[in-house]
Design a protein around this motif. Structure first.
Motif, PDB file in Angstrom:
ATOM      1  N   UNK A 198       0.826  -1.212   0.000  1.00  0.00           N
ATOM      2  CA  UNK A 198       0.000   0.000   0.000  1.00  0.00           C
ATOM      3  C   UNK A 198       0.858   1.258   0.000  1.00  0.00           C
ATOM      4  N   UNK A 199       1.973   1.203   0.714  1.00  0.00           N
ATOM      5  CA  UNK A 199       2.788   2.406   0.856  1.00  0.00           C
ATOM      6  C   UNK A 199       4.264   2.032   0.922  1.00  0.00           C
ATOM      7  N   UNK A 200       4.877   1.923  -0.254  1.00  0.00           N
ATOM      8  CA  UNK A 200       6.298   1.551  -0.315  1.00  0.00           C
ATOM      9  C   UNK A 200       7.176   2.671   0.228  1.00  0.00           C
ATOM     10  N   UNK A 201       6.592   3.860   0.391  1.00  0.00           N
ATOM     11  CA  UNK A 201       7.338   4.995   0.939  1.00  0.00           C
ATOM     12  C   UNK A 201       7.815   4.768   2.366  1.00  0.00           C
ATOM     13  N   UNK A 202       7.257   3.751   3.046  1.00  0.00           N
ATOM     14  CA  UNK A 202       7.718   3.401   4.405  1.00  0.00           C
ATOM     15  C   UNK A 202       9.226   3.120   4.379  1.00  0.00           C
ATOM     16  N   UNK A 203       9.690   2.560   3.249  1.00  0.00           N
ATOM     17  CA  UNK A 203      11.126   2.247   3.144  1.00  0.00           C
ATOM     18  C   UNK A 203      11.954   3.528   3.219  1.00  0.00           C
ATOM     19  N   UNK A 204      11.438   4.624   2.666  1.00  0.00           N
ATOM     20  CA  UNK A 204      12.159   5.895   2.758  1.00  0.00           C
ATOM     21  C   UNK A 204      12.210   6.390   4.197  1.00  0.00           C
ATOM     22  N   UNK A 205      11.089   6.263   4.910  1.00  0.00           N
ATOM     23  CA  UNK A 205      11.038   6.857   6.244  1.00  0.00           C
ATOM     24  C   UNK A 205      11.660   5.945   7.298  1.00  0.00           C
ATOM     25  N   UNK A 206      11.640   4.632   7.059  1.00  0.00           N
ATOM     26  CA  UNK A 206      12.152   3.711   8.079  1.00  0.00           C
ATOM     27  C   UNK A 206      12.810   2.505   7.422  1.00  0.00           C
ATOM     28  N   UNK A 207      13.980   2.706   6.779  1.00  0.00           N
ATOM     29  CA  UNK A 207      14.576   1.597   6.023  1.00  0.00           C
ATOM     30  C   UNK A 207      14.951   0.390   6.884  1.00  0.00           C
ATOM     31  N   UNK A 208      15.340   0.629   8.146  1.00  0.00           N
ATOM     32  CA  UNK A 208      15.785  -0.486   8.983  1.00  0.00           C
ATOM     33  C   UNK A 208      14.682  -0.989   9.912  1.00  0.00           C
ATOM     34  N   UNK A 209      13.543  -0.289   9.958  1.00  0.00           N
ATOM     35  CA  UNK A 209      12.480  -0.661  10.890  1.00  0.00           C
ATOM     36  C   UNK A 209      11.256  -1.154  10.149  1.00  0.00           C
ATOM     37  N   UNK A 210      10.219  -0.304  10.105  1.00  0.00           N
ATOM     38  CA  UNK A 210       8.962  -0.701   9.459  1.00  0.00           C
ATOM     39  C   UNK A 210       9.125  -0.973   7.964  1.00  0.00           C
ATOM     40  N   UNK A 211      10.242  -0.540   7.409  1.00  0.00           N
ATOM     41  CA  UNK A 211      10.460  -0.725   5.965  1.00  0.00           C
ATOM     42  C   UNK A 211      11.163  -2.030   5.614  1.00  0.00           C
ATOM     43  N   UNK A 212      11.229  -2.980   6.558  1.00  0.00           N
ATOM     44  CA  UNK A 212      11.807  -4.298   6.202  1.00  0.00           C
ATOM     45  C   UNK A 212      11.031  -4.886   5.034  1.00  0.00           C
TER      46      UNK A 212
END
Lengths: 126, 488
Positions: free
Chosen positions: A84-98
């Motif tokens: 839904x929101x791949x932008x999570x990787x930008x905001x949290x690459x090591x956390x929620x963006x796994x």
């Protein structure tokens, strides 16, 4: 930002080892280079991934790139929130963006990955 | 800045037409139309007069940027000026009113033009035969790969070699045609490494796709050696003609050893593009590949009353078939033909020379302010790196947006991938020294701002119809159409 507790691939993925499960994502440096991430194509749970072979694609505003698996094994979980929101990787690459979790089939591959200092040297050369 | 929808401008009773009342003797609409065809509610359309509609679209049109309005140095795209007379000629009723199903004897003029165009393109490229059918560049690539397959027939050649400086469409065409791609890294001069090429050329090599000049705007000096290496392995040499603007009248792909080349009629030969088409991707081949050309081929024979009769030759058993409906985008070929005939051979040569001089003039004037990773004389375009500006926190994407504030279209950015923070600049022959100097002054000012006041660059654009956009949202929320209250 290169967390001490992680291992790294030359293609800018990070791996967190927890028993026989490896959590995989892309590094802060990688998300910065890609810019705004728009889409991600993930493998199916249960599919096999291979050491340094593409397992998915990541699409940013400026380019599309392959994702390389830093470890071989079977995908046990994928981060569906990214669909839904791949932008999570930008905001949290090591956390929620796994991105995926893999059941490791060949633990010796871990030794082929870079430690934080080795990865820092790699991106300093870039 | 004008920002209205037609529906917002709508006022009851405004109208752009007048229809007569339905005569009484019909007895009302109900008596002549079945009830299923009768509206149950009012039409939810904007109510506007003709001048209101015209002003609306004119107001929208001036928000756009285009080559008729200002510089458009979009590298790799050859955004040159399109002389208006090309459109006039393509709009002549004999061309524009012809139905694609018209029998050949009713469209002799169009066929003759297509036949002549094939010969002209063959002369420009040094090839033996031409098809005008492919829709645009990538379609030409795909057609060429299908022809390579047909040529190699039962030899199981499965690889196409592509340098890392290639156009992005090349790998996509290779995948679509069912070939494997073998990536060839460039050497430190940004050119083909002939030793590496020799090491990957083998019995599996179906062909090598090369853009010359390449995407760095550099001419492949070893082209004859490259051709020998590829041919000795039994592979075919394909030229992506995207950068043909730099070669017109100076060098011919056929003389360099290429077996196939595509033209971008819409780029090199000046037909409008950049709005999604249509394009023209004519393809030229050496005679041994001629049997595989798409059908139909425009041919001629001696006529009874006229000297020649032109016809569409479908009787070609080795043809790969059709790659486009009917005969390709014929109007584009007509515009390109008009362009060539106005210029003649000397004019075409001057295009290439001027495009090369313009690019080198910009390059030399900007290489102190921006990093020039491959510092050698360029052809029609060159690639800078924004790495110097990145040290001040200014990315190339921000530089590109700041350029818009000055009424200039941004260069191509982040391509080719082998240059970090790439800015790919192609001025074309259309720009005068005055407009090149304006571009240089803008680029120098932005370099200064990046150093002294990066915030100015990073908050740009501020002088455009819309400011900084949410690019991720723009890629994801694709449905931005206004929806009628009735038709939901």
């Amino acid at each position: 930002m290169i967390p001490e507790e992680l291992k790294y691939s030359k293609e800018h993925e990070w791996v967190k080892i927890d028993g026989d499960i490896a959590t995989v994502g892309i590094t802060d440096y990688a998300q910065g280079e890609l810019g705004d991430i728009v889409f991600i194509e993930l493998p199916a749970v249960g599919s096999k991934v291979e050491f340094m072979k593409p397992f998915g694609t990541i699409e940013a505003v400026k380019a599309v790139s392959d994702l390389f698996s830093p470890i071989s094994g079977e995908v046990t979980e994928i981060n569906t929130a990214l669909e839904d929101d791949a932008g999570i990787i930008n905001s949290s690459p090591y956390g929620d963006g796994w991105i995926i979790k893999v059941k490791i089939s060949d633990p010796s591959e871990i030794n082929k990955l870079l430690d934080p200092d080795g990865y820092k040297n790699l991106i300093d050369q870039d | 800045m004008y920002d209205k929808l037609l529906i917002e401008l709508s006022r009851p009773g405004h109208t752009g037409f007048s229809l007569p009342e339905l005569p009484e003797y019909y007895g009302g609409a109900e008596s002549i139309l079945p009830s299923s065809c009768l509206r149950k509610s009012e039409l939810d359309l904007p109510e506007l007069s003709e001048p209101e509609v015209v002003r609306h679209f004119i107001a929208l049109s001036v928000k756009n940027h285009h080559i008729d309005k200002g510089i458009y140095p979009l590298g790799s795209c050859t955004m040159k000026y399109n002389p208006k007379v090309n459109d006039v000629i393509a709009s002549l009723p004999g061309f524009s009113s012809a139905h694609p199903h018209s029998p050949a004897d009713c469209v002799q003029g169009t066929l003759e033009l297509m036949y002549d165009m094939q010969n002209i393109l063959a002369a420009i490229s040094g090839m033996d035969s031409i098809t005008l059918q492919p829709a645009a560049g990538a379609s030409g690539e795909f057609t060429a790969l299908l022809m390579m397959k047909a040529y190699h027939k039962k030899q199981n050649r499965k690889n196409i070699i592509i340098p890392d400086s290639a156009h992005g469409t090349n790998p996509a065409s290779v995948a679509l045609a069912g070939y494997n791609m073998v990536k060839l890294p460039s050497n430190n001069k940004g050119l083909i490494d002939t030793e590496k090429l020799a090491s990957v050329c083998d019995k599996d090599t179906a062909g090598f796709m090369l853009t010359n000049p390449n995407t760095l705007g550099l001419f492949e000096n070893d082209i004859e050696k490259i051709a020998t290496i590829v041919h000795e392995s039994g592979g075919l040499l394909y030229m992506d003609g995207a950068n043909l603007n730099a070669l017109l009248g100076l060098v011919r792909p056929g003389d360099m050893g290429f077996d196939i080349v595509h033209f971008n009629l819409h780029k090199t030969l000046s037909t409008p593009h950049g709005g999604g088409g249509p394009g023209g991707g004519a393809l030229g081949v050496k005679s041994f590949l001629e049997p595989f050309l798409p059908i139909p081929v425009v041919s001629r024979k001696s006529g009874k009353t006229e000297k020649y009769t032109y016809f569409l030759d479908f009787n070609r058993p080795d043809s790969i078939g059709k790659v486009h409906g009917f005969y390709g985008n014929v109007a584009i070929a007509i515009m390109a033909y008009a362009f060539i005939r106005q210029l003649g051979p000397e004019g075409l040569k001057n295009i290439a020379k001027t495009a090369i001089i313009n690019a080198n003039y910009l390059k030399e004037n900007l290489k102190e302010d921006y990093i020039l990773p491959y510092d050698s004389p360029c052809m029609h375009e060159f690639v800078l790196s924004g790495d110097k500006q990145l040290e001040h926190g200014v990315k190339t994407s921000a530089i590109a947006k700041r350029i818009l504030d000055f009424g200039i279209h941004a260069p191509t950015v982040y391509f080719p991938l082998i240059v970090h923070e790439a800015l790919m600049i192609e001025p074309t022959e259309s720009e005068s020294k005055q407009s090149l100097d304006y571009f240089i002054s803008v680029m120098k000012q932005i370099a200064r701002e990046a150093k002294e006041n990066p915030e100015i660059v990073n908050s740009a654009p501020t002088n455009t119809p819309v400011g900084k956009l949410d690019e991720a949202k723009a890629s994801k929320n694709l449905d931005v159409c206004w929806k009628s209250k009735v038709y939901k």
